[in-house]
Design a protein around this motif. Structure first.
Motif, PDB file in Angstrom:
ATOM      1  N   HIS A 174       2.327   1.712  -3.517  1.00 47.15           N
ATOM      2  CA  HIS A 174       1.342   2.202  -4.484  1.00 47.15           C
ATOM      3  C   HIS A 174       0.972   3.660  -4.241  1.00 47.15           C
ATOM      4  O   HIS A 174       0.754   4.409  -5.201  1.00 47.15           O
ATOM      5  N   GLU A 220       0.837  -1.210   0.000  1.00 47.13           N
ATOM      6  CA  GLU A 220       0.000   0.000   0.000  1.00 47.13           C
ATOM      7  C   GLU A 220       0.869   1.256   0.000  1.00 47.13           C
ATOM      8  O   GLU A 220       0.586   2.219  -0.716  1.00 47.13           O
ATOM      9  N   MET A 278       4.000   5.761  -5.705  1.00 51.08           N
ATOM     10  CA  MET A 278       4.530   5.482  -7.054  1.00 51.08           C
ATOM     11  C   MET A 278       4.769   6.746  -7.869  1.00 51.08           C
ATOM     12  O   MET A 278       5.769   6.842  -8.584  1.00 51.08           O
TER      13      MET A 278
END
Length: 185
Positions: free
Chosen positions: A121, A118, A124
């Motif tokens: 992401h 998590e 990113m």
């Protein structure tokens, strides 16, 4: 710091399997030495509880007290005593209590994987492209003997150790969370 703490029994495994203790040990391994107060702030708990759990980890040799670099004698700093923790699944699975505690640790590892995934992401967009491209996650099913699975582990850890040493002085190196699993089906 020694390389690996080999857990030899259920009581020792239970000492590290407590939810806060496993997080404290992980934090000391990742971020280095800290006081109970610093760790209490990090995990939003009270210093007394953190101190108690650090002493419990020390009782079983997972952490150790070190001198405070500032020379302050009252400040107790703690560090992980080992880089990793290992155990015999067969030995601990011999009892229901052992299976329960190993199951907790395994589930905690999966929870940590999910938290790291998590975090990756959500960041990113800020990461340099080569790091985004280097990310990997796999889900493979294959057939192996237990001897081959053990050989896979030996080779994996040897390669990881070699690459870690190779990159240890590189300015481009970053902490990397690596999760691997080999589950008989």
């Amino acid at each position: 710091m020694e390389e690996t703490k080999q857990v030899s029994g259920v009581e020792e495994m239970k000492a590290v399997a407590h939810p806060l203790r496993v997080r404290l040990l992980g934090s000391l391994r990742e971020h280095g030495p800290a006081t109970a107060t610093e760790l209490a702030k990090r995990f939003q708990t009270d210093t007394g509880s953190t101190s108690y759990h650090l002493r419990k980890l020390a009782q079983f040799g997972f952490v150790e007290e070190i001198a405070d670099p500032s020379g302050h004698h009252r400040a107790r700093r703690w560090q992980a005593a080992h880089k990793t923790t290992s155990w015999s699944n067969t030995q601990l699975a011999a009892t229901a209590e052992g299976r329960e505690v190993v199951g907790f640790i395994h589930r905690r590892q999966v929870q940590t994987l999910t938290e790291n995934l998590e975090r990756f992401h959500s960041s990113m967009a800020e990461l340099p492209e080569p790091w985004v491209e280097a990310f990997g996650n796999g889900d493979l099913i294959t057939s192996l003997t237990h001897e081959s699975l053990n050989a896979l582990w030996d080779n994996f850890y040897a390669d990881l150790d070699r690459l870690s040493k190779q990159d240890s002085d590189s300015a481009e190196a970053r902490p990397i969370a690596i999760f691997v699993s080999g589950l008989p089906r």
